[in-house]
Design a protein around this motif. Structure first.
Motif, PDB file in Angstrom:
ATOM      1  N   SER A  98       0.809  -1.225   0.000  1.00  0.00           N
ATOM      2  CA  SER A  98       0.000   0.000   0.000  1.00  0.00           C
ATOM      3  C   SER A  98       0.837   1.267   0.000  1.00  0.00           C
ATOM      4  CB  SER A  98      -0.924   0.006   1.230  1.00  0.00           C
ATOM      5  OG  SER A  98      -0.169   0.099   2.424  1.00  0.00           O
ATOM      6  N   GLY A  99       2.086   1.161   0.446  1.00  0.00           N
ATOM      7  CA  GLY A  99       2.941   2.342   0.521  1.00  0.00           C
ATOM      8  C   GLY A  99       2.788   3.134   1.794  1.00  0.00           C
ATOM      9  N   ILE A 100       1.888   2.720   2.696  1.00  0.00           N
ATOM     10  CA  ILE A 100       1.702   3.454   3.955  1.00  0.00           C
ATOM     11  C   ILE A 100       2.979   3.424   4.785  1.00  0.00           C
ATOM     12  CG2 ILE A 100       0.344   3.597   6.071  1.00  0.00           C
ATOM     13  CD1 ILE A 100      -1.961   2.336   4.626  1.00  0.00           C
ATOM     14  N   GLY A 101       3.714   2.317   4.672  1.00  0.00           N
ATOM     15  CA  GLY A 101       4.928   2.180   5.464  1.00  0.00           C
ATOM     16  C   GLY A 101       5.963   3.249   5.178  1.00  0.00           C
ATOM     17  N   GLN A 102       5.899   3.865   3.994  1.00  0.00           N
ATOM     18  CA  GLN A 102       6.856   4.921   3.676  1.00  0.00           C
ATOM     19  C   GLN A 102       6.721   6.117   4.613  1.00  0.00           C
ATOM     20  OE1 GLN A 102       6.365   5.872  -0.457  1.00  0.00           O
ATOM     21  NE2 GLN A 102       6.968   3.825  -1.166  1.00  0.00           N
ATOM     22  N   LEU A 103       5.522   6.294   5.207  1.00  0.00           N
ATOM     23  CA  LEU A 103       5.312   7.400   6.139  1.00  0.00           C
ATOM     24  C   LEU A 103       6.181   7.262   7.378  1.00  0.00           C
ATOM     25  CD1 LEU A 103       1.408   7.668   5.944  1.00  0.00           C
ATOM     26  CD2 LEU A 103       3.087   9.142   4.811  1.00  0.00           C
ATOM     27  N   ILE A 104       6.517   6.016   7.731  1.00  0.00           N
ATOM     28  CA  ILE A 104       7.342   5.789   8.924  1.00  0.00           C
ATOM     29  C   ILE A 104       8.677   5.150   8.565  1.00  0.00           C
ATOM     30  CG2 ILE A 104       5.426   5.658  10.553  1.00  0.00           C
ATOM     31  CD1 ILE A 104       5.436   2.661  10.276  1.00  0.00           C
ATOM     32  N   TYR A 164      13.596  -2.083  19.199  1.00  0.00           N
ATOM     33  CA  TYR A 164      13.833  -1.259  18.023  1.00  0.00           C
ATOM     34  C   TYR A 164      12.545  -0.785  17.357  1.00  0.00           C
ATOM     35  CZ  TYR A 164      12.588  -4.941  14.639  1.00  0.00           C
ATOM     36  OH  TYR A 164      11.913  -5.876  13.894  1.00  0.00           O
ATOM     37  N   ALA A 165      11.399  -1.407  17.670  1.00  0.00           N
ATOM     38  CA  ALA A 165      10.147  -1.060  16.995  1.00  0.00           C
ATOM     39  C   ALA A 165       9.070  -0.529  17.928  1.00  0.00           C
ATOM     40  CB  ALA A 165       9.602  -2.278  16.238  1.00  0.00           C
ATOM     41  N   ILE A 166       9.287  -0.602  19.231  1.00  0.00           N
ATOM     42  CA  ILE A 166       8.230  -0.246  20.183  1.00  0.00           C
ATOM     43  C   ILE A 166       7.864   1.232  20.099  1.00  0.00           C
ATOM     44  CG2 ILE A 166       9.821   0.291  22.066  1.00  0.00           C
ATOM     45  CD1 ILE A 166       6.487  -1.581  22.447  1.00  0.00           C
ATOM     46  N   ARG A 167       8.782   2.087  19.606  1.00  0.00           N
ATOM     47  CA  ARG A 167       8.520   3.523  19.540  1.00  0.00           C
ATOM     48  C   ARG A 167       7.837   3.944  18.242  1.00  0.00           C
ATOM     49  NH1 ARG A 167       8.306   4.832  24.666  1.00  0.00           N
ATOM     50  NH2 ARG A 167      10.200   4.236  25.803  1.00  0.00           N
ATOM     51  N   ILE A 168       7.599   2.999  17.337  1.00  0.00           N
ATOM     52  CA  ILE A 168       6.864   3.343  16.117  1.00  0.00           C
ATOM     53  C   ILE A 168       5.452   3.743  16.502  1.00  0.00           C
ATOM     54  CG2 ILE A 168       5.916   2.459  13.954  1.00  0.00           C
ATOM     55  CD1 ILE A 168       8.317   0.658  13.704  1.00  0.00           C
ATOM     56  N   GLN A 169       5.119   4.955  16.330  1.00  0.00           N
ATOM     57  CA  GLN A 169       3.850   5.608  16.620  1.00  0.00           C
ATOM     58  C   GLN A 169       2.972   4.866  17.635  1.00  0.00           C
ATOM     59  OE1 GLN A 169       0.786   6.449  13.617  1.00  0.00           O
ATOM     60  NE2 GLN A 169       1.151   8.609  13.988  1.00  0.00           N
ATOM     61  N   GLY A 170       2.118   3.925  17.187  1.00  0.00           N
ATOM     62  CA  GLY A 170       1.147   3.322  18.098  1.00  0.00           C
ATOM     63  C   GLY A 170       1.514   1.953  18.628  1.00  0.00           C
ATOM     64  N   ASN A 171       2.751   1.481  18.376  1.00  0.00           N
ATOM     65  CA  ASN A 171       3.105   0.110  18.773  1.00  0.00           C
ATOM     66  C   ASN A 171       3.045  -0.110  20.281  1.00  0.00           C
ATOM     67  OD1 ASN A 171       3.535  -0.257  16.055  1.00  0.00           O
ATOM     68  ND2 ASN A 171       5.518  -1.246  16.289  1.00  0.00           N
ATOM     69  N   GLN A 172       3.611   0.825  21.042  1.00  0.00           N
ATOM     70  CA  GLN A 172       3.599   0.657  22.498  1.00  0.00           C
ATOM     71  C   GLN A 172       2.176   0.691  23.042  1.00  0.00           C
ATOM     72  OE1 GLN A 172       6.614   2.498  25.150  1.00  0.00           O
ATOM     73  NE2 GLN A 172       4.906   3.582  26.103  1.00  0.00           N
ATOM     74  N   ASP A 173       1.361   1.609  22.525  1.00  0.00           N
ATOM     75  CA  ASP A 173      -0.033   1.665  22.969  1.00  0.00           C
ATOM     76  C   ASP A 173      -0.763   0.375  22.628  1.00  0.00           C
ATOM     77  OD1 ASP A 173       0.010   4.210  24.114  1.00  0.00           O
ATOM     78  OD2 ASP A 173      -0.254   5.181  22.177  1.00  0.00           O
TER      79      ASP A 173
END
Length: 530
Positions: free
Chosen positions: A324-330, A459-468
């Motif tokens: 989808s290309g959404i991943g490019q945002l992060i 390494y990934a927990i800080r990606i926007q909503g991952n921790q929540d």
């Protein structure tokens, strides 16, 4: 004669008003008499003005007087508008937060906790008087959300050492949070720390979260890239007690366990371990399984697969690809499926405009029709431009394409699901005369499975909503729905990095070029006028 008397009354009224003002500033203890003097003086001035009505009417017949009156009225109306705007802004307290990370807006979690308070909570700030302003910005927002339930008190430790000693506070900058006889201490003015302290004082007793070990699972003490130390710290901040357990060395799941987490096992569960988890669930226990796609050398896991299948989770032998290309945002590629819309469920109820990313995830599909009176439902679903790739050779080559005829599953793809049911293996309460509506609800078994464990790694927990996402899942499993929310985010460390050449260009631009342009423009304008 009358005119002379009115003149005396006018001067007397002016003297009384001025005396009242002087008393308010010089003798505050005489304030009661100042009020009487002010009202008496105002009455005298009004009486004098009424006695001069002929002169006043004659004055306003003058054209200049009329213009002056219009100007004065305009000024008064303008001042009235300013007062009204300030009054409304004070009452409404409307602000706009234009910072990138909404640093000056209370998080969803903070607002949710404050709105649901059933008893007053008190924040006691112990510091020096000149340091209180650093706390007011945040704590006044807390109070604004619930003026009747939030109390804030600022205590100067140097002037009131007794109160600090009573609460065993010996360091400047300590905030004591009190609620229903419980207290918690925080040594920061940041919302994240204050809300963590509020969570601890509200929840009271800590619930225990056990992470299963013995099968190559993620290590909660590992601070490396793939470790789970950040997850452990986040859980402890939310007032959970975190520990490890090796079920192969136990006879049963540890007593008092609220949730058992199986994070990224590399080898299969032993059958006795699966039986322990089954008994735990039937007694009203809660389990979270984070299971990654199979590696090239990973052994099969038939016991784990059967255990998940018994709870209506079908684990796919695939890897989800997101085109989808959404991943490019992060900053991610197609191997990291991104979830931007979520099926309705309490875990993701407040995930509006929140992205979560799952590096190298596999599909988790609810099995229908449901078995044993329970039904699994999807909570994480990728976009329609994704698919579950079954050809691992394509994954290795880096050139993947959707081939439904070869077993690929077109999107949207479910990568996370939950199931819940009433516990069946619990002792029945003794019969009482209490009406049924007063009886506590039966314990509920809750089970969540997600096809990825990397999303909660360091390494990934800080990606926007991952921790929540991870913390909300634990809160729902532990039946602490009041903690499900979007939590405060730490302030961004935004820096501008420039080279030595760029720094030199900025220096010359500000000290020489721009001033020279302004000076040159002035000289040119003067010359043209000459």
């Amino acid at each position: 004669m009358v005119k002379n008397v009115l003149n005396i009354v006018g001067w007397m009224g002016t003297a009384l008003v001025m005396g009242a003002v002087a008393v308010r500033f010089l003798r505050p203890e005489w304030d009661q008499y100042a009020v009487y003097a002010a009202w008496g003086g105002l009455g005298c001035v009004v009486l004098y003005t009424l006695g001069q009505w002929r002169d006043i009417i004659g004055y306003f017949r003058n054209r200049n007087a009329r213009y002056g009156a219009i100007a004065s009225a305009s000024i008064l109306i303008f001042l009235a508008i300013l007062v009204a705007v300030n009054y409304l802004s004070f009452r409404q307290n409307k602000r706009w937060d234009l910072t990138k990370n909404q640093e000056f807006t209370l998080s969803d979690q903070t607002v949710n906790l404050i709105k649901k308070l059933d008893s007053p909570v008190k924040f006691l700030v112990f510091n020096k008087s000149d340091a209180f302003d650093g706390y007011r910005t945040t704590l006044e927002e807390y109070k604004y959300q619930s003026p009747s339930k939030v109390e804030v008190e600022y205590i100067d430790m140097d002037k009131k050492p007794g109160e600090a000693q009573q609460r065993k506070v010996d360091a400047y900058g300590t905030v004591v949070i009190e609620y229903k006889g419980r207290s918690e201490r925080v040594t920061s003015a940041e919302e994240q720390e204050l809300t963590n302290g509020l969570v601890k004082v509200l929840t009271g007793e800590k619930k225990k979260i056990y992470f299963l070990q013995g099968h190559g699972e993620r290590d909660i003490d590992n601070m490396d890239r793939a470790g789970y130390s950040a997850v452990k710290a986040a859980l402890e901040s939310s007032n959970y007690e975190v520990a490890k357990t090796v079920l192969a060395q136990e006879k049963d799941v540890p007593a008092g366990a609220a949730v058992v987490v199986i994070a990224g096992p590399k080898t299969d569960l032993l059958q006795p371990e699966a039986d322990m988890l089954e008994r735990f669930l039937k007694k009203g226990g809660h389990v979270l399984v984070l299971i990654d796609p199979p590696g090239e050398t990973d052994p099969p896991i038939p016991v784990t697969d059967a255990f998940l299948k018994d709870w209506d989770f079908q684990v796919g032998k695939d890897i989800v690809v997101d085109a989808s290309g959404i991943g490019q945002l992060i900053g991610t590629d197609a191997s990291v499926p991104v979830v931007a819309t979520y099926p309705s469920h309490p875990i993701t109820d407040r995930f509006n405009n929140v992205l979560t990313a799952y590096p190298l995830a596999r599909s988790i599909t609810p099995i229908l029709p449901a078995s044993n009176g329970r039904a699994a439902v999807t909570i994480l679903q990728t976009s329609s431009r994704s698919w579950a790739e079954t050809d691992m050779n394509q994954i290795k080559s880096g050139r993947v394409e959707l081939n439904p005829d070869k077993g690929d599953k077109p999107g949207p793809v479910s990568i996370g699901a939950v199931t819940a049911t009433n516990a069946v293996d619990v002792p029945k309460p003794e019969a009482t005369k209490t009406p049924a509506v007063d009886q506590p609800p039966a314990p509920e078994s809750r089970f969540v499975t997600i096809g990825d464990s990397d999303f909660a790694a360091n390494y990934a927990i800080r990606i926007q909503g991952n921790q929540d996402m991870f913390l909300n899942t634990i809160s729902w499993l532990a039946q602490q729905e009041n903690l499900i929310s979007i939590r405060p985010k730490p302030a961004n460390d935004s820096r501008l990095t420039v080279t030595a050449r760029q720094a030199s260009a900025v220096l010359w631009m500000s000290l020489l070029i721009i001033p020279a342009l302004v000076f040159g423009t002035g000289v040119y304008t003067w010359w043209r006028k000459r």
